[in-house]
Write a protein that holds these residues in place. Structure first.
Motif, PDB file in Angstrom:
ATOM      1  N   ILE A  56       2.448 -16.334 -24.476  1.00 36.43           N
ATOM      2  CA  ILE A  56       1.204 -15.942 -23.809  1.00 36.43           C
ATOM      3  C   ILE A  56       1.319 -16.227 -22.302  1.00 36.43           C
ATOM      4  CG2 ILE A  56      -1.258 -16.455 -23.571  1.00 36.43           C
ATOM      5  CD1 ILE A  56      -1.309 -17.183 -26.535  1.00 36.43           C
ATOM      6  N   GLY A  57       1.889 -17.396 -21.971  1.00 45.12           N
ATOM      7  CA  GLY A  57       2.056 -17.761 -20.562  1.00 45.12           C
ATOM      8  C   GLY A  57       2.983 -16.788 -19.835  1.00 45.12           C
ATOM      9  N   ILE A  58       4.103 -16.450 -20.468  1.00 41.30           N
ATOM     10  CA  ILE A  58       5.076 -15.528 -19.843  1.00 41.30           C
ATOM     11  C   ILE A  58       4.425 -14.156 -19.635  1.00 41.30           C
ATOM     12  CG2 ILE A  58       7.263 -14.302 -20.235  1.00 41.30           C
ATOM     13  CD1 ILE A  58       8.068 -16.874 -21.959  1.00 41.30           C
ATOM     14  N   CYS A  59       3.742 -13.684 -20.657  1.00 41.30           N
ATOM     15  CA  CYS A  59       3.096 -12.371 -20.565  1.00 41.30           C
ATOM     16  C   CYS A  59       2.026 -12.373 -19.466  1.00 41.30           C
ATOM     17  CB  CYS A  59       2.489 -12.009 -21.921  1.00 41.30           C
ATOM     18  SG  CYS A  59       1.741 -10.379 -21.935  1.00 41.30           S
ATOM     19  N   ALA A  60       1.277 -13.461 -19.378  1.00 44.88           N
ATOM     20  CA  ALA A  60       0.212 -13.545 -18.362  1.00 44.88           C
ATOM     21  C   ALA A  60       0.809 -13.550 -16.960  1.00 44.88           C
ATOM     22  CB  ALA A  60      -0.622 -14.801 -18.590  1.00 44.88           C
ATOM     23  N   ALA A  61       1.965 -14.203 -16.787  1.00 43.00           N
ATOM     24  CA  ALA A  61       2.600 -14.250 -15.459  1.00 43.00           C
ATOM     25  C   ALA A  61       3.016 -12.839 -15.023  1.00 43.00           C
ATOM     26  CB  ALA A  61       3.804 -15.191 -15.491  1.00 43.00           C
ATOM     27  N   TYR A  62       3.690 -12.112 -15.914  1.00 35.21           N
ATOM     28  CA  TYR A  62       4.073 -10.729 -15.572  1.00 35.21           C
ATOM     29  C   TYR A  62       2.822  -9.863 -15.367  1.00 35.21           C
ATOM     30  CZ  TYR A  62       9.055 -11.417 -16.810  1.00 35.21           C
ATOM     31  OH  TYR A  62      10.373 -11.830 -16.856  1.00 35.21           O
ATOM     32  N   SER A  63       1.805 -10.109 -16.194  1.00 32.82           N
ATOM     33  CA  SER A  63       0.561  -9.321 -16.073  1.00 32.82           C
ATOM     34  C   SER A  63      -0.036  -9.515 -14.689  1.00 32.82           C
ATOM     35  CB  SER A  63      -0.469  -9.758 -17.114  1.00 32.82           C
ATOM     36  OG  SER A  63       0.001  -9.525 -18.417  1.00 32.82           O
ATOM     37  N   LEU A  64      -0.072 -10.770 -14.238  1.00 34.07           N
ATOM     38  CA  LEU A  64      -0.713 -11.021 -12.948  1.00 34.07           C
ATOM     39  C   LEU A  64       0.103 -10.399 -11.809  1.00 34.07           C
ATOM     40  CD1 LEU A  64      -3.310 -12.293 -11.981  1.00 34.07           C
ATOM     41  CD2 LEU A  64      -2.039 -14.369 -11.433  1.00 34.07           C
ATOM     42  N   TYR A  65       1.419 -10.457 -11.922  1.00 29.40           N
ATOM     43  CA  TYR A  65       2.241  -9.775 -10.904  1.00 29.40           C
ATOM     44  C   TYR A  65       1.921  -8.280 -10.906  1.00 29.40           C
ATOM     45  CZ  TYR A  65       6.072  -6.926  -9.282  1.00 29.40           C
ATOM     46  OH  TYR A  65       6.792  -5.923  -8.673  1.00 29.40           O
ATOM     47  N   SER A  66       1.878  -7.702 -12.095  1.00 27.50           N
ATOM     48  CA  SER A  66       1.624  -6.260 -12.217  1.00 27.50           C
ATOM     49  C   SER A  66       0.253  -5.893 -11.621  1.00 27.50           C
ATOM     50  CB  SER A  66       1.707  -5.907 -13.700  1.00 27.50           C
ATOM     51  OG  SER A  66       1.396  -4.596 -13.914  1.00 27.50           O
ATOM     52  N   LEU A  67      -0.742  -6.726 -11.866  1.00 25.98           N
ATOM     53  CA  LEU A  67      -2.088  -6.464 -11.324  1.00 25.98           C
ATOM     54  C   LEU A  67      -2.106  -6.681  -9.809  1.00 25.98           C
ATOM     55  CD1 LEU A  67      -4.226  -8.157 -14.118  1.00 25.98           C
ATOM     56  CD2 LEU A  67      -3.857  -5.709 -13.758  1.00 25.98           C
ATOM     57  N   ALA A  68      -1.318  -7.650  -9.327  1.00 23.04           N
ATOM     58  CA  ALA A  68      -1.267  -7.927  -7.884  1.00 23.04           C
ATOM     59  C   ALA A  68      -0.805  -6.686  -7.115  1.00 23.04           C
ATOM     60  CB  ALA A  68      -0.320  -9.100  -7.614  1.00 23.04           C
ATOM     61  N   ARG A  69       0.068  -5.901  -7.759  1.00 22.77           N
ATOM     62  CA  ARG A  69       0.591  -4.691  -7.093  1.00 22.77           C
ATOM     63  C   ARG A  69      -0.517  -3.683  -6.827  1.00 22.77           C
ATOM     64  NH1 ARG A  69       3.465  -1.601  -9.896  1.00 22.77           N
ATOM     65  NH2 ARG A  69       4.533  -0.673  -8.126  1.00 22.77           N
ATOM     66  N   THR A  70      -1.586  -3.776  -7.602  1.00 27.47           N
ATOM     67  CA  THR A  70      -2.645  -2.765  -7.480  1.00 27.47           C
ATOM     68  C   THR A  70      -3.777  -3.224  -6.546  1.00 27.47           C
ATOM     69  OG1 THR A  70      -3.938  -3.633  -9.332  1.00 27.47           O
ATOM     70  CG2 THR A  70      -2.201  -2.042  -9.886  1.00 27.47           C
ATOM     71  N   ILE A  71      -3.687  -4.452  -6.033  1.00 22.88           N
ATOM     72  CA  ILE A  71      -4.782  -4.976  -5.189  1.00 22.88           C
ATOM     73  C   ILE A  71      -4.792  -4.243  -3.839  1.00 22.88           C
ATOM     74  CG2 ILE A  71      -5.672  -7.025  -3.980  1.00 22.88           C
ATOM     75  CD1 ILE A  71      -4.673  -8.733  -6.340  1.00 22.88           C
ATOM     76  N   GLN A  72      -5.964  -3.717  -3.500  1.00 23.28           N
ATOM     77  CA  GLN A  72      -6.073  -2.888  -2.283  1.00 23.28           C
ATOM     78  C   GLN A  72      -6.481  -3.703  -1.059  1.00 23.28           C
ATOM     79  OE1 GLN A  72      -5.396   0.451  -2.268  1.00 23.28           O
ATOM     80  NE2 GLN A  72      -4.823   0.236  -4.430  1.00 23.28           N
ATOM     81  N   GLU A  73      -7.081  -4.897  -1.278  1.00 25.18           N
ATOM     82  CA  GLU A  73      -7.586  -5.698  -0.149  1.00 25.18           C
ATOM     83  C   GLU A  73      -6.485  -5.896   0.893  1.00 25.18           C
ATOM     84  OE1 GLU A  73     -10.710  -6.713  -0.245  1.00 25.18           O
ATOM     85  OE2 GLU A  73     -11.015  -6.075  -2.313  1.00 25.18           O
ATOM     86  N   GLU A  74      -6.823  -5.672   2.143  1.00 24.25           N
ATOM     87  CA  GLU A  74      -5.769  -5.762   3.158  1.00 24.25           C
ATOM     88  C   GLU A  74      -5.575  -7.170   3.707  1.00 24.25           C
ATOM     89  OE1 GLU A  74      -6.344  -2.609   5.950  1.00 24.25           O
ATOM     90  OE2 GLU A  74      -5.944  -1.131   4.353  1.00 24.25           O
ATOM     91  N   THR A  75      -6.638  -7.972   3.770  1.00 17.26           N
ATOM     92  CA  THR A  75      -6.479  -9.317   4.342  1.00 17.26           C
ATOM     93  C   THR A  75      -5.871 -10.256   3.297  1.00 17.26           C
ATOM     94  OG1 THR A  75      -8.619 -10.060   3.557  1.00 17.26           O
ATOM     95  CG2 THR A  75      -8.568  -9.026   5.741  1.00 17.26           C
ATOM     96  N   PRO A  76      -5.131 -11.279   3.752  1.00 13.65           N
ATOM     97  CA  PRO A  76      -4.562 -12.255   2.814  1.00 13.65           C
ATOM     98  C   PRO A  76      -5.656 -12.915   1.971  1.00 13.65           C
ATOM     99  CG  PRO A  76      -3.603 -12.558   4.998  1.00 13.65           C
ATOM    100  CD  PRO A  76      -4.688 -11.539   5.155  1.00 13.65           C
ATOM    101  N   GLU A  77      -6.791 -13.261   2.613  1.00 14.49           N
ATOM    102  CA  GLU A  77      -7.885 -13.933   1.872  1.00 14.49           C
ATOM    103  C   GLU A  77      -8.445 -12.989   0.804  1.00 14.49           C
ATOM    104  OE1 GLU A  77      -7.786 -13.600   5.268  1.00 14.49           O
ATOM    105  OE2 GLU A  77      -6.893 -15.603   5.501  1.00 14.49           O
ATOM    106  N   GLY A  78      -8.612 -11.734   1.181  1.00 15.25           N
ATOM    107  CA  GLY A  78      -9.140 -10.740   0.228  1.00 15.25           C
ATOM    108  C   GLY A  78      -8.192 -10.589  -0.952  1.00 15.25           C
ATOM    109  N   PHE A  79      -6.883 -10.541  -0.654  1.00 16.45           N
ATOM    110  CA  PHE A  79      -5.865 -10.413  -1.708  1.00 16.45           C
ATOM    111  C   PHE A  79      -5.951 -11.604  -2.660  1.00 16.45           C
ATOM    112  CE2 PHE A  79      -1.731 -11.568  -3.414  1.00 16.45           C
ATOM    113  CZ  PHE A  79      -1.275 -10.377  -3.955  1.00 16.45           C
ATOM    114  N   LEU A  80      -6.009 -12.819  -2.068  1.00 14.44           N
ATOM    115  CA  LEU A  80      -6.015 -14.028  -2.890  1.00 14.44           C
ATOM    116  C   LEU A  80      -7.263 -14.110  -3.772  1.00 14.44           C
ATOM    117  CD1 LEU A  80      -4.381 -16.590  -3.507  1.00 14.44           C
ATOM    118  CD2 LEU A  80      -5.699 -17.759  -1.742  1.00 14.44           C
ATOM    119  N   ASN A  81      -8.406 -13.734  -3.186  1.00  9.84           N
ATOM    120  CA  ASN A  81      -9.645 -13.755  -3.980  1.00  9.84           C
ATOM    121  C   ASN A  81      -9.544 -12.833  -5.177  1.00  9.84           C
ATOM    122  OD1 ASN A  81     -11.028 -15.604  -2.575  1.00  9.84           O
ATOM    123  ND2 ASN A  81     -12.056 -14.137  -1.205  1.00  9.84           N
ATOM    124  N   GLU A  82      -9.023 -11.639  -4.926  1.00  6.65           N
ATOM    125  CA  GLU A  82      -8.895 -10.656  -6.003  1.00  6.65           C
ATOM    126  C   GLU A  82      -7.918 -11.164  -7.068  1.00  6.65           C
ATOM    127  OE1 GLU A  82      -9.941  -7.562  -8.142  1.00  6.65           O
ATOM    128  OE2 GLU A  82     -10.987  -8.272  -6.342  1.00  6.65           O
TER     129      GLU A  82
END
Ligand code: MRU
Length: 359
Positions: free
Chosen positions: A61-87
């Protein structure tokens, strides 16, 4: 013992295809009848995969969640670092809410968020690369940890022993060797023979569907029993050790694992059989003082009443209590086997020493 190693087949349960940027898992709910690989693309698909046990077992579950979060991070549109981190934190919190008991889920997501925080000032492509590398590290680290756990576990049994296990803590639940099944698979590769009793593990039958499937594929002598048969096989003298996995180990050694595990430990004590818990240090929660503080997941009554049957096995109005895990008291545990070594009682001391690098 033959040194001619027999290579045990390992199913690749979780894979990230970097060229296609795709997260692929084997759908464990379809096993053993169908080996189907599915691609997880959206946050909802990732959440459901964990919630519905398409991917299951604490480390997996942990391994899958780590890859999942990376995959979702690729789709984050927020341009500022703070916006990215919040998302990113929002997505991590959403994935983390899928199942409460296995601490590996929040641990892996926490590691990913920390990585983002450390690399937040980098250009977005480099930040994403750092997140990908972290997910791969978590995965590769688990493979190495499972191997080390298997080596330590193997020192606790001898050729010809009978071993009883509950639920599934094999390669499907982790990576490669698994934890509780690790010593059995490693020993088999080295030419040893074990006689394994696999509790079917009501209500979701991980022992019947997954453990007996994995061990049978690996050429291990496995006998499937209903959960209520553990006592008779112990009484018959057929079990020399119990090996189980864990979802969260508290600082005092109390260990949460699949519902029914604590009953096996109580029986083992009665028959004088050593009961061992095997898991990586990522499953040990030193912030949790004891088993009373471990959150226990409650699941749908239909898993008991209807799920495996042609007709319902109880009237619609019948109340059900369906906790997915129970806690085995540390006094019943002969040893906690981690990648850093074997911890013995008093666990408050031996577990603390693990994290002080003294073990
Ligand atoms: O509900 P599950 O199938 O995820 O429960 C799994 C278990 O209890 C395993 O024994 C545990 O996660 C250890 S996996 C190495």
């Amino acid at each position: 013992m033959s040194e001619q190693l027999k290579q045990v087949t390992h199913v690749e349960n979780i894979r990230y295809d970097k060229a296609k940027e795709e997260l692929i898992i084997i759908d464990q709910t379809l096993l053993p009848n169908e080996e189907r690989f599915i691609t997880l693309t959206t946050a909802e698909e990732m959440y459901d995969a964990i919630k519905l046990l398409r991917v299951r077992g604490a480390p997996a579950i942990g391994i899958c969640a780590a890859y999942s979060l990376y995959s979702l991070a690729r789709t984050i549109q927020e341009e500022t670092p703070e916006g990215f981190l919040n998302e990113l934190k929002k997505q991590a919190a959403y994935l983390n809410s899928s199942r409460p008991t296995a601490v590996n889920l929040s641990w892996a997501l926490g590691e990913m968020v920390k990585t983002a925080e450390t690399h937040l000032d980098l250009p977005r492509a480099d930040l994403l690369e750092a997140l990908y590398r972290k997910a791969v590290d978590i995965h590769e680290d688990d493979i190495a940890k499972c191997r080390a756990i298997s080596e330590y576990g193997l020192t606790l049994v001898k050729d010809g022993d009978g071993i009883l296990t509950h639920c599934n803590a094999g390669p499907l639940a982790t990576s490669r060797y698994g934890t509780a099944l690790g010593p059995i698979l490693l020993g088999t590769e080295k030419g040893m023979k074990f006689r394994v009793f696999s509790d079917e593990t009501r209500p979701l039958l991980q022992g019947a569907r997954l453990t007996s499937y994995e061990l049978h594929r690996a050429g291990v002598d496995v006998t499937l029993i209903c959960d209520n048969m553990a006592s008779i096989v112990m009484k018959n003298g057929w079990v020399q050790a119990c090996f189980v996995g864990c979802d969260r180990v508290a600082a005092n050694g109390d260990a949460a694992n699949k519902i029914g595990t604590s009953g096996v430990a109580i029986l083992a004590k009665h028959y004088g059989i050593p009961f061992y818990v095997l898991g990586p240090t990522s499953t040990i929660d030193m912030n949790c003082p004891d088993g009373d503080h471990i959150p226990i997941e409650k699941r749908d009554p239909d898993e008991i009443k209807t799920m495996w049957y042609e007709k319902p096995m109880a009237l619609p109005g019948i109340k059900c209590y369906n906790p997915a895990f129970d806690v085995t008291d540390h006094t019943l545990i002969a040893g906690i086997i981690t990648e850093k070594g074997i911890c013995r009682a008093p666990y408050t001391e031996s577990l603390t020493a693990l994290f002080d690098n003294k073990a």
